[in-house]
Design a protein around this motif. Structure first.
Motif: not given
Length: 430
Positions: A23-26, A49-52, A94-95, A189-194
């Motif tokens: 969720n952070a990577a995308v 998803d990262v490949s896409l 996530a696009s 407030r999720e960790p991937h937002i930080v």
């Protein structure tokens, strides 16, 4: 047809190393569009998803190449279009982060409505509300493409009607180069937002308050290239923790941030699982004491994550007594229940509640992944059963779990990926 074939009935043991957060990577990969120099992103999960999203950036003109299995080099300076309307874009949820990044960098974006897992309505009205507050004009074209355009983005005050991870991150992206200050209230407030905020700040952005419900972004004109490492995946870690508990095993989960897992660890401890915390690891031991039923209520962070709800349902199937799950994030996240029922689970769904009568005998049956986390739940359920289970629709699972077969095998699981053609099967990667 590719499937996972799982023969269960034995406890997991050993160590598993967690990959970078999906969720952070995308979000961070599209965020590189904002940068005025190349970037190197490390601890990238090797998932579809990262490949896409990497291929989408390449289609737009960016130079994207894999340095090694977990690192990407991205040069956004050659991007030649603000249009992303291909089938690749429609293939992942996530696009939509392309909207905020393109709007922030170029003042315009044309992006196809995204796909991904289907477990309820996922409107992007809060995203568009934020873009419009910043000064952009938005429109839906042919019911399938979002267009956004502005002469100049100007900092503003945005109050989100609902706590939305996607909208929070998208507005952060767009506001990073807007003139003046943007304030997002009722932010997620999720960790991937930080993590996204930390990445933007490492490039020279001015984002404060990420991890709280008020985020302040002061726009800057230039963002410089960086090398940045993505946080460990909270949900992948939670999945293996559930699997260990479901099989009454004992495993060590490595390369994690224990604080991100507090809500998951708390529920497992409540059930009687022994959790030992280290600096960047957790030991999960369910081998000694009988487990107890529990109730779960999903909530935005720091509450119990909805993305671990299906995995806990599979775990609670093995625990005698009545457990209740209250899903407070998505309207239709119980599509997987019918698959667990095929395995003998006694689960009834009433609106947002799933009532699980645990401890009933389970039997192997052919099942399918209805979405990413549901697919993980199918693997966990299959590991509980003395028998062989075939899981189809595994493309959902591979969207978010790196080397899932290899990692479970490393814990002693009997799992393989096979390709079925009629009456024949061939193991992949054997």
């Amino acid at each position: 047809m590719e499937k996972f074939v799982v023969t269960g009935g034995k406890p997991l043991s050993g160590e598993v190393t967690i990959s970078g957060a999906k969720n952070a990577a995308v979000a961070i990969i599209p965020a590189v569009i904002l940068c005025d120099e190349p970037c190197q992103i490390e601890n990238i999960p090797n998932i579809s998803d990262v490949s896409l999203i990497s291929r989408i950036l390449q289609q737009m003109g960016a130079n994207v190449r894999r340095i090694n299995r977990s690192s990407l080099y991205i040069d956004p300076t050659k991007i030649r279009t603000c249009n992303a309307v291909t089938d690749l874009v429609r293939g992942m949820r996530a696009s939509y982060y392309l909207l905020g990044a393109l709007l922030g960098k170029y003042g315009r974006a044309k992006v196809a409505l995204p796909g991904g897992c289907n477990f309820g309505v996922r409107p992007i009205d809060q995203h568009l509300k934020g873009f419009e507050a910043l000064g952009a004009a938005t429109q839906l074209v042919d019911g399938a493409i979002i267009e956004a355009e502005c002469d100049n983005l100007v900092g503003t005050h945005v109050y989100l009607d609902v706590v939305s991870v996607g909208a929070t991150m998208n507005i952060m992206l767009a506001a990073s180069k807007a003139k003046g200050q943007t304030i997002i209230e009722n932010a997620a407030r999720e960790p991937h937002i930080v993590d996204l905020a930390n990445f933007l700040n490492s490039m020279g952005a001015d984002v404060r308050g990420a991890g709280t419900d008020v985020i302040k972004i002061r726009g800057v004109e230039y963002l410089h290239g960086v090398t940045y490492s993505i946080i460990p995946d909270q949900i992948e870690a939670g999945t293996y923790m559930c699997a260990a508990a479901a099989t009454r095993g004992c495993i060590t989960v490595k390369n994690i941030t224990p604080k991100h897992l507090e809500s998951i660890s708390a529920k497992l401890r409540e059930m009687g699982v022994k959790i030992t915390e280290y600096d960047e690891a957790l030991k999960v031991d369910a081998s000694s004491a009988p487990l107890k039923r529990c109730n779960i209520k999903t909530m935005p962070h720091p509450g119990f994550p909805t993305d671990c709800q299906p995995q806990f349902a599979a775990l609670l199937m093995s625990v005698p007594g009545t457990s209740i799950i209250n899903e407070n994030v998505w309207d239709n996240r119980y599509q997987y229940v019918s698959e667990l029922i095929r395995m003998g689970a006694q689960i009834s769904v009433e609106g947002r509640l799933a009532i699980i009568e645990g401890g009933t005998p389970l039997t192997a049956a052919p099942v399918k992944a209805t979405d990413l986390r549901a697919g993980a739940a199918m693997i966990i359920a299959a590991l509980e059963i003395n028998g062989t289970t075939e899981i189809s629709n595994i493309q959902f699972i591979e969207r978010g779990y790196e080397d899932v077969v290899e990692k479970f095998r490393g814990l002693g699981a009997d799992i393989k990926k096979v390709y079925f053609t009629g009456d024949n099967e061939q193991e992949l990667g054997a």
